[in-house]
Design a protein around this motif. Structure first.
Motif, mmCIF file in Angstrom:
data_model
loop_
_atom_site.group_PDB
_atom_site.id
_atom_site.type_symbol
_atom_site.label_atom_id
_atom_site.label_comp_id
_atom_site.label_asym_id
_atom_site.label_seq_id
_atom_site.Cartn_x
_atom_site.Cartn_y
_atom_site.Cartn_z
ATOM 1 N N GLY A 51 51.160 78.149 53.629
ATOM 2 C CA GLY A 51 51.277 77.047 54.575
ATOM 3 C C GLY A 51 51.656 75.768 53.871
ATOM 4 N N GLU A 52 51.910 74.745 54.669
ATOM 5 C CA GLU A 52 52.391 73.478 54.123
ATOM 6 C C GLU A 52 51.403 72.828 53.162
ATOM 7 N N GLY A 53 50.130 72.787 53.514
ATOM 8 C CA GLY A 53 49.147 72.140 52.642
ATOM 9 C C GLY A 53 49.085 72.777 51.270
ATOM 10 N N LEU A 54 49.024 74.100 51.230
ATOM 11 C CA LEU A 54 48.996 74.803 49.945
ATOM 12 C C LEU A 54 50.316 74.612 49.206
ATOM 13 N N ALA A 55 51.430 74.658 49.919
ATOM 14 C CA ALA A 55 52.732 74.473 49.265
ATOM 15 C C ALA A 55 52.806 73.125 48.561
ATOM 16 N N LEU A 56 52.307 72.084 49.199
ATOM 17 C CA LEU A 56 52.343 70.756 48.575
ATOM 18 C C LEU A 56 51.432 70.699 47.351
ATOM 19 N N ASP A 57 50.297 71.377 47.402
ATOM 20 C CA ASP A 57 49.417 71.461 46.229
ATOM 21 C C ASP A 57 50.098 72.220 45.087
ATOM 22 N N ILE A 58 50.818 73.278 45.424
ATOM 23 C CA ILE A 58 51.554 74.058 44.422
ATOM 24 C C ILE A 58 52.618 73.185 43.760
ATOM 25 N N VAL A 59 53.339 72.441 44.564
ATOM 26 C CA VAL A 59 54.367 71.531 44.047
ATOM 27 C C VAL A 59 53.739 70.504 43.114
ATOM 28 N N ASP A 60 52.628 69.909 43.523
ATOM 29 C CA ASP A 60 51.954 68.919 42.674
ATOM 30 C C ASP A 60 51.518 69.526 41.343
ATOM 31 N N ALA A 61 50.969 70.730 41.384
ATOM 32 C CA ALA A 61 50.544 71.396 40.150
ATOM 33 C C ALA A 61 51.734 71.626 39.226
ATOM 34 N N PHE A 62 52.844 72.032 39.791
ATOM 35 C CA PHE A 62 54.047 72.308 39.005
ATOM 36 C C PHE A 62 54.614 71.045 38.371
ATOM 37 N N VAL A 63 54.845 70.009 39.169
ATOM 38 C CA VAL A 63 55.519 68.814 38.650
ATOM 39 C C VAL A 63 54.636 67.985 37.728
ATOM 40 N N SER A 64 53.326 68.143 37.814
ATOM 41 C CA SER A 64 52.432 67.342 36.967
ATOM 42 C C SER A 64 52.104 68.028 35.643
ATOM 43 N N ALA A 65 52.376 69.309 35.535
ATOM 44 C CA ALA A 65 52.062 70.046 34.303
ATOM 45 C C ALA A 65 53.159 69.829 33.260
ATOM 46 N N GLU A 66 52.777 69.890 32.011
ATOM 47 C CA GLU A 66 53.719 69.753 30.901
ATOM 48 C C GLU A 66 53.684 71.017 30.038
ATOM 49 N N PHE A 67 54.820 71.354 29.476
ATOM 50 C CA PHE A 67 54.893 72.483 28.556
ATOM 51 C C PHE A 67 54.022 72.200 27.342
ATOM 52 N N GLU A 68 53.168 73.148 26.985
ATOM 53 C CA GLU A 68 52.236 72.963 25.870
ATOM 54 C C GLU A 68 52.868 73.228 24.507
ATOM 55 N N GLY A 69 53.984 73.929 24.471
ATOM 56 C CA GLY A 69 54.597 74.239 23.183
ATOM 57 C C GLY A 69 53.679 75.118 22.350
ATOM 58 N N GLY A 70 53.563 74.813 21.064
ATOM 59 C CA GLY A 70 52.659 75.560 20.199
ATOM 60 C C GLY A 70 52.935 77.045 20.222
ATOM 61 N N ARG A 71 51.876 77.822 20.436
ATOM 62 C CA ARG A 71 52.003 79.283 20.418
ATOM 63 C C ARG A 71 52.917 79.811 21.515
ATOM 64 N N HIS A 72 53.191 78.990 22.547
ATOM 65 C CA HIS A 72 54.043 79.420 23.654
ATOM 66 C C HIS A 72 55.524 79.243 23.343
ATOM 67 N N ALA A 73 55.862 78.333 22.452
ATOM 68 C CA ALA A 73 57.259 78.026 22.148
ATOM 69 C C ALA A 73 58.044 79.241 21.638
ATOM 70 N N PRO A 74 57.506 80.043 20.708
ATOM 71 C CA PRO A 74 58.281 81.205 20.263
ATOM 72 C C PRO A 74 58.560 82.202 21.396
ATOM 73 N N ARG A 75 57.642 82.303 22.339
ATOM 74 C CA ARG A 75 57.853 83.226 23.467
ATOM 75 C C ARG A 75 58.942 82.709 24.395
ATOM 76 N N VAL A 76 58.948 81.408 24.634
ATOM 77 C CA VAL A 76 60.016 80.823 25.452
ATOM 78 C C VAL A 76 61.348 80.988 24.733
ATOM 79 N N ASP A 77 61.353 80.833 23.422
ATOM 80 C CA ASP A 77 62.580 81.069 22.651
ATOM 81 C C ASP A 77 63.060 82.506 22.805
ATOM 82 N N MET A 78 62.134 83.444 22.865
ATOM 83 C CA MET A 78 62.501 84.866 23.071
ATOM 84 C C MET A 78 63.161 85.052 24.446
ATOM 85 N N ILE A 79 62.636 84.369 25.454
ATOM 86 C CA ILE A 79 63.243 84.443 26.791
ATOM 87 C C ILE A 79 64.652 83.871 26.735
ATOM 88 N N LYS A 80 64.799 82.721 26.094
ATOM 89 C CA LYS A 80 66.127 82.091 25.979
ATOM 90 C C LYS A 80 67.103 83.022 25.248
#
Length: 147
Positions: A114-143
């Motif tokens: 529903g709309e309320g949950l969708a807006l919360d999902i959007v807020d969670a997405f746009v406010s989060a930042e990539f942590e890098g660190g141990r996740h960066a090599p995995r993102v590089d593998m995807i790339k």
């Protein structure tokens, strides 16, 4: 990087997309809503591709795309080089695809949340930042899979 967010949907998600656009604009984001605006059937692959190409070209920081389930439009977007898009129906997943996967696009199913949950999902997405660190090599593998 710009605070521009490109939005697109198929015909099944027009109302939710417009609610997301208004929500983001009220939060100060520059919103590029590429439609559609009328209820005639629109193929979700074209809409997903159009938004993804703008994100991949650096015209927008993020893309948010919507269709009935969020699945089909997400699959189309992920075919564009440089795009990492996940479909989310909860805030935890939306935050994690940013923090751990450096996702640059979010997909939502208008027939799933529903709309309320969708807006919360959007807020969670746009406010989060990539942590890098141990996740960066995995993102590089995807790339690297795009090569």
């Amino acid at each position: 990087m710009t605070d521009r967010i490109v939005l697109a949907s198929d015909h099944a998600a027009i109302a939710l997309r417009q609610a997301v656009a208004a929500h983001l604009a009220a939060k100060g984001f520059e919103v590029d809503d590429i439609g559609p605006t009328t209820p005639e059937s629109v193929p979700y692959p074209h809409q997903g591709e159009a938004a993804a190409r703008r994100v991949a070209a650096g015209e927008a920081r993020f893309g948010i795309i919507l269709c009935g389930t969020g699945q089909g439009i997400m699959m189309a977007a992920n075919k564009i080089k440089g795009i990492r898009c996940g479909v989310c129906s909860d805030t935890f997943s939306a935050r994690m695809i940013r923090q751990h996967n450096d996702a640059n696009m979010l997909s939502i199913g208008a027939r799933v949340v529903g709309e309320g949950l969708a807006l919360d999902i959007v807020d969670a997405f746009v406010s989060a930042e990539f942590e890098g660190g141990r996740h960066a090599p995995r993102v590089d593998m995807i790339k690297a899979l795009e090569a």
